[in-house]
Write an enzyme that holds these catalytic residues in place. Structure first.
Site, PDB file in Angstrom:
ATOM      1  N   SER A  81     111.758  25.865  -8.283  1.00  0.00           N
ATOM      2  CA  SER A  81     110.350  25.551  -8.554  1.00  0.00           C
ATOM      3  C   SER A  81     109.715  26.698  -9.337  1.00  0.00           C
ATOM      4  O   SER A  81     110.243  27.815  -9.379  1.00  0.00           O
ATOM      5  CB  SER A  81     109.629  25.367  -7.218  1.00  0.00           C
ATOM      6  OG  SER A  81     108.243  25.279  -7.413  1.00  0.00           O
ATOM      7  N   TYR A 136     106.851  28.047   1.097  1.00  0.00           N
ATOM      8  CA  TYR A 136     107.494  27.228   0.054  1.00  0.00           C
ATOM      9  C   TYR A 136     107.919  28.115  -1.117  1.00  0.00           C
ATOM     10  O   TYR A 136     109.027  27.969  -1.657  1.00  0.00           O
ATOM     11  CB  TYR A 136     106.523  26.139  -0.397  1.00  0.00           C
ATOM     12  CG  TYR A 136     107.103  25.124  -1.360  1.00  0.00           C
ATOM     13  CD1 TYR A 136     108.205  24.355  -1.030  1.00  0.00           C
ATOM     14  CD2 TYR A 136     106.527  24.929  -2.614  1.00  0.00           C
ATOM     15  CE1 TYR A 136     108.727  23.414  -1.916  1.00  0.00           C
ATOM     16  CE2 TYR A 136     107.025  23.990  -3.509  1.00  0.00           C
ATOM     17  CZ  TYR A 136     108.128  23.234  -3.150  1.00  0.00           C
ATOM     18  OH  TYR A 136     108.639  22.315  -4.043  1.00  0.00           O
TER      19      TYR A 136
HETATM   20  P1  NAD Z   1     109.271  13.706  -2.682  1.00  0.00           P
HETATM   21  O1  NAD Z   1     108.469  14.050  -1.470  1.00  0.00           O
HETATM   22  O2  NAD Z   1     108.911  12.517  -3.483  1.00  0.00           O
HETATM   23  O3  NAD Z   1     110.814  13.571  -2.243  1.00  0.00           O
HETATM   24  C1  NAD Z   1     111.418  14.357  -1.250  1.00  0.00           C
HETATM   25  C2  NAD Z   1     112.344  13.453  -0.443  1.00  0.00           C
HETATM   26  O4  NAD Z   1     113.054  14.268   0.499  1.00  0.00           O
HETATM   27  C3  NAD Z   1     111.582  12.393   0.372  1.00  0.00           C
HETATM   28  O5  NAD Z   1     112.090  11.102   0.065  1.00  0.00           O
HETATM   29  C4  NAD Z   1     111.867  12.763   1.822  1.00  0.00           C
HETATM   30  O6  NAD Z   1     112.006  11.643   2.686  1.00  0.00           O
HETATM   31  C5  NAD Z   1     113.181  13.527   1.695  1.00  0.00           C
HETATM   32  N1  NAD Z   1     113.395  14.424   2.830  1.00  0.00           N
HETATM   33  C6  NAD Z   1     112.485  15.208   3.463  1.00  0.00           C
HETATM   34  N2  NAD Z   1     113.060  15.848   4.482  1.00  0.00           N
HETATM   35  C7  NAD Z   1     114.369  15.478   4.495  1.00  0.00           C
HETATM   36  C8  NAD Z   1     115.472  15.797   5.325  1.00  0.00           C
HETATM   37  N3  NAD Z   1     115.355  16.636   6.356  1.00  0.00           N
HETATM   38  N4  NAD Z   1     116.665  15.226   5.050  1.00  0.00           N
HETATM   39  C9  NAD Z   1     116.794  14.361   4.017  1.00  0.00           C
HETATM   40  N5  NAD Z   1     115.789  14.010   3.212  1.00  0.00           N
HETATM   41  C10 NAD Z   1     114.587  14.562   3.448  1.00  0.00           C
HETATM   42  O7  NAD Z   1     109.284  15.016  -3.574  1.00  0.00           O
HETATM   43  P2  NAD Z   1     109.703  15.280  -5.085  1.00  0.00           P
HETATM   44  O8  NAD Z   1     108.502  15.718  -5.808  1.00  0.00           O
HETATM   45  O9  NAD Z   1     110.513  14.163  -5.645  1.00  0.00           O
HETATM   46  O10 NAD Z   1     110.586  16.602  -4.888  1.00  0.00           O
HETATM   47  C11 NAD Z   1     111.991  16.642  -5.017  1.00  0.00           C
HETATM   48  C12 NAD Z   1     112.410  18.102  -5.079  1.00  0.00           C
HETATM   49  O11 NAD Z   1     111.793  18.730  -6.200  1.00  0.00           O
HETATM   50  C13 NAD Z   1     111.987  18.924  -3.856  1.00  0.00           C
HETATM   51  O12 NAD Z   1     112.996  19.867  -3.569  1.00  0.00           O
HETATM   52  C14 NAD Z   1     110.733  19.617  -4.331  1.00  0.00           C
HETATM   53  O13 NAD Z   1     110.499  20.787  -3.589  1.00  0.00           O
HETATM   54  C15 NAD Z   1     111.107  19.889  -5.776  1.00  0.00           C
HETATM   55  N6  NAD Z   1     109.985  20.128  -6.684  1.00  0.00           N
HETATM   56  C16 NAD Z   1     109.023  19.168  -6.939  1.00  0.00           C
HETATM   57  C17 NAD Z   1     108.008  19.435  -7.855  1.00  0.00           C
HETATM   58  C18 NAD Z   1     106.925  18.434  -8.183  1.00  0.00           C
HETATM   59  O14 NAD Z   1     105.997  18.776  -8.932  1.00  0.00           O
HETATM   60  N7  NAD Z   1     107.003  17.196  -7.687  1.00  0.00           N
HETATM   61  C19 NAD Z   1     107.972  20.670  -8.502  1.00  0.00           C
HETATM   62  C20 NAD Z   1     108.961  21.614  -8.219  1.00  0.00           C
HETATM   63  C21 NAD Z   1     109.971  21.326  -7.319  1.00  0.00           C
END
Ligand code: NAD
Length: 281
Positions: free
Chosen positions: A164, A177
């Protein structure tokens, strides 16, 4: 979905955690288009299965699995199911991750008058902080322990972690985080070195700001107007907009494609509209 360019992953088995979510659901759909067989793992089985069904309806091969990335026995059981259903893992995308309100301060800067009036650094809940470190760091380490066994010395074996922006410079309010994602960038380098002689590459993508379930409450008020934080993000993103999820796909395809990136190992690629390059001045 139209891919930015084509790569051939026919018959490769791709395992994606967090694949019921916004970004990794899209990664699953993109990788299925390359001919890969995709295992979609998520705590939320319905979300994983819905994304898998969409892939199947579009002619791809996919299956959803309920999996808690913090429970090694559960991951091991899912690995056995995947081995029987699709084959052994070639590519692992560690996507499950996120923050918790319990590990988030209310204000960006501490002022003494805030004590006992709002959630400050001093009120952060230890369990909440631990949860965030576990979900992001252990939730990457444990699936890697389980699935990398299948990947040893396999042609084109590759691990993609999701870091991130806050791994480069911490964002205000979210110390756990930020620390956990910094640990993911560090772990990516560690794994790249550790597995270098075993034929598994490991790289990471560091997305900039994309709107998702987990951050939309921080970005928009209930009436849909942008929050101050949202405005600040856009001001500090030189292209002045949020990313479109599809804009991550090119980097993902590049990193998993052996022909394109076989000598790329241990890098964390920002896909951020220039956010991490901008000092704000
Ligand atoms: P999201 O919340 O849409 O998806 C995360 C998924 O992880 C969810 O479906 C949730 O059910 C699942 N999850 C949570 N705990 C879990 C567990 N213990 N075991 C299995 N699954 C589990 O989020 P996203 O935005 O699609 O993020 C995906 C990745 O990208 C994450 O690692 C997030 O930190 C990272 N990220 C996102 C952004 C952003 O702007 N959206 C930016 C940087 C990094």
């Amino acid at each position: 979905m139209k891919l930015p360019f084509n790569i051939d992953l026919k018959d490769k088995v791709v395992v994606i955690t967090g694949a019921g979510g916004v970004l990794c659901g899209m990664f699953a759909k993109a990788l299925a288009k390359t001919g890969a067989k995709v295992a979609l793992l998520d705590l939320n089985l319905d979300a994983a299965t819905n994304n898998a069904n969409e892939i199947i309806e579009n002619g791809g091969i996919a299956k959803g699995y309920q999996c808690n990335v913090l429970d090694k026995d559960n991951i091991e059981k899912v690995r056995q199911e995947i081995n029987e259903d699709l084959g052994t893992c070639d590519i692992l995308v560690n996507g499950a991750g996120g923050n918790s309100p319990k590990a988030t301060t209310e204000n960006e800067f501490f002022e003494e008058k805030d004590l006992n009036n709002m959630k400050t650094f001093f009120d952060l809940d230890a369990e909440g902080v631990r949860f965030v470190f576990d979900l992001n760091y252990m939730g990457t380490l444990l699936p890697t322990q389980v699935f990398a066994i299948d990947m040893l010395n396999k042609e084109g074996a590759s691990i993609i972690n999701i870091s991130s922006m806050n791994a480069f410079t911490p964002l205000t309010k979210i110390p756990a985080y930020s620390g956990a994602k910094a640990a993911i960038s560090n772990f990516t380098q560690w794994l790249a070195v550790h597995f270098a002689k075993a034929g598994i590459r490991c790289n990471a993508i560091a997305p900039g700001f994309f709107i998702s379930k987990q951050n939309e409450k921080l970005l928009f008020s209930e009436d849909g107007t942008p929050t101050k934080r949202c405005e600040k993000i856009l001001r500090n993103t030189p292209v002045n907009r949020f990313g479109k999820e599809e804009e991550l796909i090119g980097t993902l395809l590049y990193l998993v494609c052996e022909e394109a990136s076989s000598f790329v190992n241990g890098v964390v690629i920002p896909v951020d509209g220039g956010f991490s390059a901008y000092s704000g001045v």
